[in-house]
Design an enzyme around this catalytic site. Structure first.
Site, PDB file in Angstrom:
ATOM      1  N   GLY A 102      21.174  10.395  25.504  1.00 58.18           N
ATOM      2  CA  GLY A 102      20.423   9.781  24.405  1.00 58.18           C
ATOM      3  C   GLY A 102      19.941  10.785  23.371  1.00 58.18           C
ATOM      4  O   GLY A 102      19.461  10.405  22.293  1.00 58.18           O
ATOM      5  N   LYS A 106     -12.448  -6.887   5.364  1.00 57.17           N
ATOM      6  CA  LYS A 106     -11.790  -7.013   6.675  1.00 57.17           C
ATOM      7  C   LYS A 106     -12.371  -6.018   7.668  1.00 57.17           C
ATOM      8  O   LYS A 106     -12.766  -4.926   7.298  1.00 57.17           O
ATOM      9  CB  LYS A 106     -10.292  -6.730   6.465  1.00 57.17           C
ATOM     10  CG  LYS A 106      -9.469  -6.596   7.708  1.00 57.17           C
ATOM     11  CD  LYS A 106      -8.039  -6.170   7.379  1.00 57.17           C
ATOM     12  CE  LYS A 106      -7.828  -4.679   7.520  1.00 57.17           C
ATOM     13  NZ  LYS A 106      -6.433  -4.250   7.367  1.00 57.17           N
ATOM     14  N   ASP A 149      -0.564  -5.363  -0.714  1.00 59.41           N
ATOM     15  CA  ASP A 149      -0.829  -4.383   0.349  1.00 59.41           C
ATOM     16  C   ASP A 149       0.308  -3.363   0.368  1.00 59.41           C
ATOM     17  O   ASP A 149       1.353  -3.575  -0.256  1.00 59.41           O
ATOM     18  CB  ASP A 149      -0.940  -5.097   1.708  1.00 59.41           C
ATOM     19  CG  ASP A 149      -1.869  -4.365   2.669  1.00 59.41           C
ATOM     20  OD1 ASP A 149      -2.199  -3.198   2.414  1.00 59.41           O
ATOM     21  OD2 ASP A 149      -2.266  -4.981   3.679  1.00 59.41           O
ATOM     22  N   THR A 186       1.912  -6.063  11.839  1.00 54.68           N
ATOM     23  CA  THR A 186       1.828  -7.261  12.696  1.00 54.68           C
ATOM     24  C   THR A 186       1.617  -8.520  11.866  1.00 54.68           C
ATOM     25  O   THR A 186       1.704  -9.629  12.395  1.00 54.68           O
ATOM     26  CB  THR A 186       0.636  -7.149  13.658  1.00 54.68           C
ATOM     27  OG1 THR A 186      -0.573  -7.089  12.865  1.00 54.68           O
ATOM     28  CG2 THR A 186       0.709  -5.904  14.518  1.00 54.68           C
TER      29      THR A 186
END
Ligand code: R5P
Length: 311
Positions: free
Chosen positions: A38, A192, A218, A223
């Site tokens: 890898g 926030k 933003d 997420t």
């Protein structure tokens, strides 16, 4: 004069090819592969001695993306390129940028050190999470803004109808800049709080949003919590249409589904990152950043001003 040589890691190959098309150059022959365990193996397959080498690679997880960038820089340096520019459309590891708690790293400083020690002579990037990350490098950093791309897409918005919304205090400067560019629009702010990393809670909304069409601005959608929580709170305050623009769309976890369920009418990001089709929200539009990066590369190569692109 030395030639432009464009290379990339695997994650930014498509964007690099788009930049090459804009610049009307053929990408340099290179190879990025894996040993059987890898480990990453790279090789530049043509002469770059004396050339002006630009290596395009966003450094979102996995860390292999960053490693590919470091190895390509090292390869170009050892192949006697005259100058090596790390073109990092999305600069990852930018969110831990200060020691705000005990025993935490300053990840962005560490990454800056790695890039510099690998042998980069300069960095070209887009919408750094925090402008001061430029100062973590002791080599020149050009931090482009994606605003011209959004301005072209959204056009001139009616200041009686539209409000630009900053989804947190950290994005207020970005929101104000966008508000000025889209037609001196009023701005509102979402206060926030983050009870823990990757979770967002809205405390308050500052500014008039009732009956207005909104554009939330933003730098990153990760997420999607910041965006979705902001949209829900804004809707409760009587917002009309809700659109969102962010430079970098990571869409981790189930962000796509979450955004599709939230009261958001449209999300627009640039292609600094490649988003898997399965992870995209249905209401996503992706705008190309290759021409902006290509123009900056041309100007760096010709030793011309890049600041006129910061509009
Ligand atoms: C926060 O400081 C950033 O500007 C973004 O608001 C944040 O990274 C978005 O993350 P998420 O989508 O996970 O809420």
């Amino acid at each position: 004069m030395s030639e432009i040589k464009l290379l990339s890691g695997i994650a930014s190959r498509k964007l690099m090819e788009d930049i090459a098309r804009y610049l009307e150059v053929v990408p340099a022959e290179s190879m990025v592969s894996r040993f059987s365990d890898g480990e990453i193996r790279v090789q530049i397959l043509e002469n770059v001695r004396g050339d002006d080498v630009f290596i395009v690679q966003s450094t979102q997880p996995p860390a292999d993306n960053l490693m590919e960038l470091l190895l390509l820089i090292d390869a170009a340096r050892r192949a006697s390129a005259s100058r090596v520019t790390a073109v990092i459309p999305y600069f990852g590891y930018a969110r831990q940028d200060r020691k705000d708690q005990p025993r935490v790293p300053i990840s962005s400083k560490l990454v800056a050190n790695l890039i510099e020690r690998a042998g980069a002579d300069r960095v070209l990037t887009v919408d750094l999470h925090a402008d001061q990350i430029q100062g973590f490098f002791d080599i020149p950093v050009d931090n482009l803004y994606a605003t011209p791309i959004f301005r072209e897409y959204f056009g001139h918005l009616d200041p009686n109808r539209y409000v630009i919304v900053s989804p947190d205090i950290g994005s207020i400067k970005r929101a104000r800049h966008m508000a000025n560019k889209l037609g001196n629009l009023p701005i509102a702010l979402v206060d926030k709080r983050r009870p823990s990393p990757n979770r967002a809670e809205v405390i308050n909304i500052v500014g008039e949003v009732s009956g207005k069409d909104l554009l939330i601005v933003d730098d990153i959608i990760d997420t999607g919590s910041t965006l979705c929580e902001a949209a829900k709170a804004l809707k409760e305050k009587g917002a009309n249409l809700i659109r969102a623009a962010a430079t970098h769309g990571l869409f981790s976890g189930n962000a796509g589904e979450k955004i599709d369920r939230a009261p958001i009418d449209e999300v627009v990001v640039t292609d600094t990152l490649t988003v898997d089709e399965g992870k995209r929200p249905g209401k996503l539009n992706i705008l190309g950043i290759a021409n902006l990066l290509g123009e900056a590369i041309r100007r760096i190569h010709e030793e011309r001003s890049v600041s006129s692109l910061f509009i």
